[in-house]
Design a protein around this motif. Structure first.
Motif, mmCIF file in Angstrom:
data_model
loop_
_atom_site.group_PDB
_atom_site.id
_atom_site.type_symbol
_atom_site.label_atom_id
_atom_site.label_comp_id
_atom_site.label_asym_id
_atom_site.label_seq_id
_atom_site.Cartn_x
_atom_site.Cartn_y
_atom_site.Cartn_z
ATOM 1 N N VAL A 287 45.020 -21.035 -25.946
ATOM 2 C CA VAL A 287 45.256 -22.338 -26.337
ATOM 3 C C VAL A 287 44.350 -23.283 -25.613
ATOM 4 O O VAL A 287 43.965 -23.342 -24.673
ATOM 5 C CB VAL A 287 46.764 -22.924 -25.925
ATOM 6 N N GLU A 288 43.921 -24.401 -26.580
ATOM 7 C CA GLU A 288 43.033 -25.396 -25.645
ATOM 8 C C GLU A 288 43.666 -26.963 -26.534
ATOM 9 O O GLU A 288 43.685 -26.964 -27.613
ATOM 10 C CB GLU A 288 41.627 -25.570 -26.574
ATOM 11 N N LEU A 289 43.961 -27.624 -25.700
ATOM 12 C CA LEU A 289 44.513 -29.101 -26.020
ATOM 13 C C LEU A 289 43.394 -29.728 -26.165
ATOM 14 O O LEU A 289 42.293 -30.060 -25.573
ATOM 15 C CB LEU A 289 45.586 -29.559 -24.994
ATOM 16 N N TRP A 297 47.548 -28.537 -17.835
ATOM 17 C CA TRP A 297 48.713 -27.402 -18.183
ATOM 18 C C TRP A 297 48.506 -26.192 -17.796
ATOM 19 O O TRP A 297 47.347 -25.811 -17.325
ATOM 20 C CB TRP A 297 48.631 -27.420 -19.983
ATOM 21 N N PHE A 298 49.653 -25.444 -17.756
ATOM 22 C CA PHE A 298 49.237 -23.727 -17.604
ATOM 23 C C PHE A 298 50.291 -23.237 -18.507
ATOM 24 O O PHE A 298 51.360 -23.889 -19.141
ATOM 25 C CB PHE A 298 49.651 -23.440 -16.162
ATOM 26 N N LEU A 326 44.404 -26.182 -30.240
ATOM 27 C CA LEU A 326 43.667 -25.156 -31.153
ATOM 28 C C LEU A 326 44.536 -23.921 -30.281
ATOM 29 O O LEU A 326 44.355 -23.586 -29.302
ATOM 30 C CB LEU A 326 42.364 -25.085 -30.694
ATOM 31 N N VAL A 327 45.154 -23.248 -31.277
ATOM 32 C CA VAL A 327 45.987 -22.150 -30.948
ATOM 33 C C VAL A 327 45.289 -20.792 -31.560
ATOM 34 O O VAL A 327 45.467 -20.661 -32.715
ATOM 35 C CB VAL A 327 47.212 -22.243 -31.393
ATOM 36 N N THR A 328 45.037 -20.014 -30.624
ATOM 37 C CA THR A 328 44.230 -18.891 -31.278
ATOM 38 C C THR A 328 44.948 -17.479 -30.876
ATOM 39 O O THR A 328 45.792 -17.297 -29.858
ATOM 40 C CB THR A 328 42.883 -18.435 -30.317
ATOM 41 N N ASP A 343 44.427 -21.931 -35.474
ATOM 42 C CA ASP A 343 44.962 -22.821 -36.134
ATOM 43 C C ASP A 343 44.991 -24.093 -35.260
ATOM 44 O O ASP A 343 45.244 -24.033 -33.785
ATOM 45 C CB ASP A 343 46.454 -22.570 -36.657
ATOM 46 N N THR A 344 44.741 -25.271 -35.856
ATOM 47 C CA THR A 344 45.117 -26.655 -35.248
ATOM 48 C C THR A 344 46.704 -26.897 -35.610
ATOM 49 O O THR A 344 47.034 -27.028 -36.649
ATOM 50 C CB THR A 344 44.297 -27.816 -35.747
ATOM 51 N N VAL A 345 47.254 -27.122 -34.247
ATOM 52 C CA VAL A 345 48.949 -27.441 -34.436
ATOM 53 C C VAL A 345 49.126 -28.610 -33.809
ATOM 54 O O VAL A 345 48.407 -29.062 -32.760
ATOM 55 C CB VAL A 345 49.552 -26.274 -33.745
ATOM 56 N N SER A 346 49.909 -29.375 -34.526
ATOM 57 C CA SER A 346 50.143 -30.802 -33.821
ATOM 58 C C SER A 346 51.676 -30.761 -33.234
ATOM 59 O O SER A 346 52.403 -30.106 -34.044
ATOM 60 C CB SER A 346 50.568 -31.865 -34.863
#
Length: 582
Positions: A287-289, A297-298, A326-328, A343-346
């Motif tokens: 994950v990348e914020l 974050w962790f 960004l969730v991989t 995916d880009t997730v909000s």
């Protein structure tokens, strides 16, 4: 002369005893069991008005028609009509189960069927059996039984069955008016109403081999009925009836084959979560914020590695109403290949408006623990919260043992839970038969957001072995790996042991009470019950239950032999009571 006069009391006639008889059929057009049937409608007339109970659920046609027939009432008659053309020289059975009932007392006609043939003879063979849930050998709700004359492996997924039926309340079924031939037998919890196994999450069962329906073996076949009353039942208690047939189907839900992002959520300001359809190695997930560095974050995951939690640690991030990430994750594409997808997730969270009059006192950090009252010997104290915990302040903690009315300090050490930031383990030496006091002053525990625990005192004692019973099970009759489960109450697994059979399973320090024993035949030796897979022709792993309840008493060692040479056994005394009104 004195005359005694009184007024006559007017009341309705008693009407006699309560009607317990089902409706009687006066005539059928055409007659039931007709041959050379050519129409698209039949009518059944009763001696009284009737109602239809859950007719949509209970009514079915075998072989099924592409369009479901219309069922309606007119006066004292029931009329069924349909649009589809009927197959030549085929026997059709219209199942009503107990849907037809009298209008006054709701007395049903049990297992009513209307049968006709489009050819010169009625097929007269029958098949009986049971559908059980593979994991616990109980009934499966809302399941159908399907017979396919097309023996292709793809048939249950792509075409309608040749015959169809439903089990009764105890899981037993009977399919009548079958033509001689070779068939595959299935059961299906049909979620989309098309009588095909075409959804991944549908419950399904399949027989291991083709069934040859011949007059020599399947003419006049009827299921056995077993009546059971528990020993505590009174004379007026009606017995439960369990129907057992020739064939057994063990239903399962196949493990999902398609990997995808199953859900995303943000339940609080500082917690973001998402889940996958299938467990995955954490190395495949990242994950990348967006607009936030990795120190803010962790990430953690559950034991199954299919649910991931991101704890946001900086106020400038978790105070945002909307966070994009960004969730991989691994994903199954249209060719069935497992690929990496991003995916880009909000994630949105809107803080609730403060209550009128202010928030008042903010509740302290809520801790849960496994030490209270009398604890079992060998218990390791664990403390958990719903948010990640900071290191406890041991200067605010006192742990003592009561000795001769004196409080003697006991050494201890708090160690963070190795798999979750929500918990701490308290390493200390607890003596059996001793009493302890653990005092947590205000602020002894805090979460990473600064919320402190209130002052709390945990008073507990450690029981002795004499306060419990034990059970040793000597297992024979089977060679291989087993999982032995000790079950109490409503299917709660109290203990579990993995053994190699023949062998023994020991369960010490048991609370008094009644227990059941369940064996899982661990055919793949993976240490858990494995579900079935139709595509691989793999049945779910078999299970069996010890034939009776076992009573464990305080300070008593119970030893029990168990022959596991036969699989799929569960005595009626252990089975759930058949549901009524199905």
């Amino acid at each position: 002369m004195l005359l005694a006069l009184s007024c006559a009391k007017i009341s309705a006639p008693s009407g006699g005893p309560k009607d317990k008889e089902p409706p009687v059929i006066i005539k059928s057009l055409p007659e039931n069991s007709s041959v050379m049937f050519t129409g698209k409608e039949f009518t059944i007339t009763f001696d009284e008005y009737v109602v239809l109970d859950r007719i949509t659920e209970k009514f079915m046609v075998s072989p099924p028609l592409a369009t479901k027939p219309e069922v309606r009432l007119k006066g004292k008659s029931l009329i069924v009509n349909w649009e589809d053309d009927l197959a030549d020289s085929t026997t059709y059975t219209f199942y009503f189960q107990d849907a037809i009932r009298d209008n006054n007392e709701n007395n049903p006609i049990p297992n009513f069927q209307y049968v006709f043939s489009t050819g010169p003879v009625l097929d007269s063979l029958s098949l009986t059996g049971n559908v059980f849930n593979a994991v616990d050998l109980e009934i499966v709700e809302d399941v159908m039984v399907l017979m396919h004359s097309n023996l292709s492996d793809t048939a249950p997924r792509t075409i309608m069955p040749a015959y169809i039926s439903r089990p009764d309340a105890s899981g037993g079924f009977m399919i009548r008016n079958i033509r001689p031939g070779r068939y595959n037998l299935f059961a299906l919890q049909d979620l989309n109403g098309n009588s095909m196994y075409d959804l991944e999450d549908e419950v399904f069962a399949f027989a291991d081999s083709i069934i040859s329906i011949t007059p020599e073996e399947y003419y006049g076949l009827v299921p056995d009925t077993l009546s059971y009353k528990p020993p505590t039942a009174t004379e007026t208690t009606k017995p439960d009836k369990f129907v057992y047939g020739l064939h057994r189907l063990y239903a399962f839900q196949q493990q999902p084959a398609q990997q995808y992002l199953k859900f995303t959520e943000r339940k609080s300001s500082w917690l973001i979560g998402f889940g996958l359809a299938i467990p995955s190695d954490s190395g495949q997930v990242s994950v990348e914020l967006i607009d936030a560095d990795s120190t803010s974050w962790f990430m953690e995951h559950n034991a199954a590695r299919d649910t991931f939690m991101l704890w946001l640690t900086k106020p400038d991030i978790y105070d945002l109403e909307l966070i994009d990430a960004l969730v991989t994750y691994p994903f199954t594409d249209s060719t069935g290949t497992l690929i990496s997808r991003t995916d880009t997730v909000s994630f949105r969270y809107r803080k609730p408006a403060p209550p009128r009059g202010g928030t008042g006192r903010v509740p302290g950090l809520r801790l849960t623990s496994n030490v209270a009252g009398k604890v079992r010997p060998g218990t390791i104290p664990i403390f958990r919260s719903t948010t990640p915990l900071a290191e406890p302040d041991t200067s605010l903690i006192t742990f003592t043992r009561t000795m001769d009315s004196l409080q003697v300090r006991v050494p201890y050490e708090f160690v963070r839970d190795s798999v979750s930031s929500l918990g701490f383990v308290m390493n200390t030496q607890l003596e059996t038969g001793s009493a302890y006091n653990l005092v947590l002053n205000n602020g002894a525990f805090r979460d990473i957001y600064g919320l402190a625990s209130d002052s709390t005192v945990y008073r507990f004692s450690v029981a002795t072995e004499e306060d419990y019973g034990s059970l040793k099970v000597l297992i024979t009759g089977y060679e291989g790996n087993l999982i032995i489960q000790l079950i109490s109450g409503k299917d709660k697994v109290v203990r579990e042991m993995k053994i190699s059979s023949p062998g023994e399973a020991s369960f010490p320090l048991l609370d008094k009470g009644t227990y059941r024993l369940k064996a899982i035949y661990d055919l793949d030796s993976n240490g858990v019950w494995t579900t079935g897979n139709y595509d691989l022709a793999r049945q779910p792993e078999p299970v069996s239950y010890y034939p009776s309840m076992l009573e464990v008493k305080i300070n008593w060692a119970l030893e029990q032999d168990w022959d596991l040479g036969e699989m799929y056994l569960k005595d009626v005394s252990l089975r759930n009571k058949p549901a009524t009104g199905r």
